[in-house]
Design a protein around this motif. Structure first.
Motif, short mmCIF file in Angstrom:
data_model
loop_
_atom_site.label_atom_id
_atom_site.label_comp_id
_atom_site.label_asym_id
_atom_site.label_seq_id
_atom_site.Cartn_x
_atom_site.Cartn_y
_atom_site.Cartn_z
N ILE A 421 -63.59 23.85 32.82
CA ILE A 421 -63.13 22.76 33.67
C ILE A 421 -61.75 23.13 34.20
CG2 ILE A 421 -62.48 20.33 33.77
CD1 ILE A 421 -64.53 19.81 31.56
N LEU A 426 -66.06 21.07 37.26
CA LEU A 426 -66.74 21.87 36.24
C LEU A 426 -67.28 23.13 36.90
CD1 LEU A 426 -67.94 22.03 33.28
CD2 LEU A 426 -70.02 21.05 34.27
N ILE A 441 -66.03 16.35 38.37
CA ILE A 441 -66.18 15.68 37.07
C ILE A 441 -65.95 14.17 37.15
CG2 ILE A 441 -65.61 17.75 35.77
CD1 ILE A 441 -62.81 16.62 35.35
N ARG A 670 -63.23 17.50 28.67
CA ARG A 670 -62.05 17.03 29.40
C ARG A 670 -62.08 15.52 29.42
NH1 ARG A 670 -58.80 19.55 33.10
NH2 ARG A 670 -59.23 21.32 31.72
#
Length: 691
Positions: A421, A426, A441, A670
């Motif tokens: 990420i 991503l 994302i 993340r």
């Protein structure tokens, strides 16, 4: 039989002609007898009548004695027959001419280290055979180790001690009480007992054989129990000068208070003792052989735990907080640091120099708010252990904890094998595809731009404002800008081999490579200067191979491909320290004060960055990718189609595994989301979680 219920020479009992009394104990009387059917001398043991009043106990005794008789091992005393005759329970076994180990130690005071190690190794091998059959001995002690004149050791009373002990938990005449010198802390606390309790007892035997005294001998039984629960393993040196120093680490690990910190098997303990004595090379991998009720975290036997307060046995279940499946059998498992010589960590100081370090002993604090039930001057091992702040023990049970929820599945093309990420996107790589795939994302939608990198993208990582792509097909490293996803500069040529991993940090981009087409090519880790885009210094050759790498805490961490080893390489000095982890390690990551390694044996190894102590955490089948972020560790279980969440503070699994899809592999985390690549589904899954 006389008026006291004892047999006399010449009496015939259950087809055995009595020759005389061979020994007595709380369990009953042992006779030297001749089995009339085969005309062979045997040891015939009659169980004390006071122990056999419970009909269900009698049935269990016969059934489990038959299980013990099924053990076929050169160091297990053979059981020939068992049954009931004239209202008395009995079993017959091989008659051994010689002494038991207790008598031998009393006579010799201390055994030579080589001799002690050889005996312990034999007993460890016998215990492995029992544990592999689901049998826990529970009363491993020198008196139960029979010795021939040539130092061949036999372990006796398999499968019998638990039933006899639980039937006589009080201190009535003829009843059994705990063998305090060798009892494991969890056994004292009345917790679930598995193979690791026998490993602890075997460690006590090794200490006893080397020093002539049990490790926690005190002036009273209460003090002995307290020492088992709280005191660190005592040093050998002051009691037995001249014993090789490597035995200290063996004893420290065998007598660890936490069962998870002990050897993976009794056989591993025996082999470590032989290595400490200089009689064998230290093993570089370990194994768990216990199955069923003997396995750590396995199915509890209905009579494994004692009910608090009354000494009776009752069903039990594993701690629900663990939230993990049982450990697979016959897999390498070292719960703590292991030396390749002795049991300290082996360090290589620069080129060619080696020193051995001893592991630090952790401070053990036991909240033993239990009540020791004492009677007739001895301590019965049945007392209440106060489980403080355990929500699972409160009325109503614990609230359900959810690890995470599958939020989205996004198609990305054939077999995505690497994720990272960066820049709010991503990045997804597939070795067979020429382009990377990018996913926003926030929206979970693919980004139109798809960087062209060519086939063979094996690994991704982000650092120094760029995304780095290691390609094994061309043995090159590519740099792409995070914002525009465009290549920066020319491909960087890597040392010969096949690149399999890339990690950023510690002032460089590090690439791990396996041997290429030529088998003689070394497996290496190379550092690339991100500013100069060139290799900095010489590649570091890795004799254990390269499976994966990570960077952090001033070191490069290399997962071995040839052995179950993680090598820590200090980036300033190139000093190396090798740590044994679980079986067939796969992937590695750092975060939350630890190094996390997924192992193909169904576990994750947590390496504490300060102490380098290792804890094994059972997860799903054949875990692969692993990542840390937002107060959580996520690991992909490739055969289960699930992802497991681990609390990095407690080292325990959180909730139930989350079903994500077919053959999950790589993981990236993340914020409050974990992204997992799905090889079989040609997609990536997003799992949302609350930190």
């Amino acid at each position: 039989m006389d008026s006291q219920g004892e047999l006399r020479p010449g009496d015939v009992f259950a087809g055995h002609r009595i020759e005389g009394v061979a020994g007595r104990g709380g369990m009953g009387v042992v006779y030297r007898a001749t089995a009339q059917d085969l005309d062979r001398v045997v040891a015939l043991k009659l169980v004390a009548p006071a122990l056999t009043t419970d009909p269900s106990f009698r049935e269990r005794f016969i059934r489990e004695t038959k299980v013990a008789a099924s053990l076929d091992h050169p160091n297990v005393i053979p059981v020939f027959a068992a049954g009931e005759e004239a209202g008395r329970l009995y079993f017959s076994m091989r008659y051994v001419e010689g002494d038991d180990l207790r008598t031998l130690i009393r006579r010799e005071i201390r055994l030579a280290p080589e001799r002690a190690a050889a005996i312990v190794a034999q007993v460890g091998s016998a215990l492995d055979a029992a544990h592999a059959s689901g049998i826990v001995h529970r009363d491993v002690k020198p008196a139960n180790v029979l010795m021939t004149g040539r130092d061949h050791a036999y372990l006796t009373d398999f499968g019998l001690t638990k039933r006899l002990h639980s039937a006589a938990a009080d201190t009535r005449p003829g009843g059994w009480v705990g063998t305090l010198g060798y009892v494991a802390p969890e056994q004292i606390r009345g917790e679930r007992v598995d193979a690791r309790a026998d490993i602890y007892a075997l460690g006590c035997i090794l200490f006893h054989a080397l020093t002539g005294a049990t490790p926690y001998a005190r002036e009273s039984d209460e003090a002995t129990l307290w020492a088992h629960l709280n005191d660190p393993p005592p040093p050998i040196g002051p009691r037995a000068p001249g014993v090789p120093e490597d035995f200290e680490a063996v004893i420290a690990r065998a007598l660890a208070k936490d069962p998870a910190d002990r050897f993976g098997s009794a056989g591993d303990l025996g082999r470590a003792a032989l290595a400490a004595a200089g009689r064998a090379r230290a093993v570089s991998s370990e194994r768990v052989v216990a199955v069923g009720a003997a396995a750590p975290g396995g199915r509890d036997d209905p009579e494994t735990m004692a009910s608090p307060g009354d000494g009776s046995s009752s069903p039990s279940t594993p701690d629900a907080a663990e939230g993990a499946p049982a450990a697979p059998a016959n897999t390498p498992l070292p719960p703590t640091r292991l030396a390749l010589r002795g049991l300290g960590a082996v360090r290589r100081r620069g080129p060619g120099r080696r020193t051995a370090s001893r592991p630090k002993r952790g401070v053990v604090v036991a909240a033993a708010a239990g009540v020791l039930l004492l009677g007739a001057g001895v301590a019965a091992l049945t007392f209440t252990a106060d489980r403080v702040n355990d929500p699972g023990r409160r009325a109503g049970g614990p609230a359900e904890v959810v690890a995470g929820r599958l939020a989205a599945t996004v198609g990305v093309g054939p077999r995505p094998n690497a994720l990272v990420i960066a820049g709010g996107r991503l990045w997804v790589a597939s070795q067979g595809e020429t382009r990377l795939r990018l996913i926003d994302i926030k929206t979970n939608k693919p980004v139109p731009s798809a960087p062209k990198v060519g086939v063979g993208a094996a690994a991704l990582d982000a650092g120094f404002g760029s995304v780095w792509i290691a390609k094994g097909t061309t043995q090159t490293l590519l740099e792409y800008g995070v914002k525009r996803a465009r290549r920066i500069g020319a491909p960087i040529t890597l040392p010969p081999g096949t690149a399999v991993s890339v990690a950023t940090g510690a002032g460089g981009v590090w690439v791990g490579s396996r041997s290429g087409r030529e088998a003689f090519e070394p497996q290496t880790v190379a550092r690339i200067d991100p500013r100069a885009a060139t290799i900095a210094g010489s590649a570091l050759i890795q004799p254990d191979g390269v499976q994966d790498i990570a960077v952090g805490d001033g070191a490069v961490w290399v997962v071995g491909r040839e052995r179950a080893i993680v090598t820590r390489i200090d980036v300033s000095t190139n000093d190396e320290e090798r740590l044994v982890v679980g079986g067939d390690p796969q992937r590695i990551t750092l975060g939350q004060g630890a190094v996390w390694v997924s192992n193909n044996d169904g576990s994750v190894s947590r390496i504490n960055l300060k102490s380098l102590n290792i804890k094994r955490i059972p997860v799903g089948r054949e875990p692969r990718g692993i990542a840390v972020g937002r107060g959580a560790v996520w690991v992909a279980n490739s055969l289960d189609g699930t992802a497991t969440r681990i609390d990095p503070k407690t080292g325990k699994v959180v909730g139930e595994p989350v079903e994500v899809g077919g053959n999950p592999s790589a993981v990236a985390v993340r914020g409050g989301a974990a992204w997992i690549s799905l090889l079989a589904d040609n997609a990536v899954a997003r799992v949302n979680f609350t930190p």
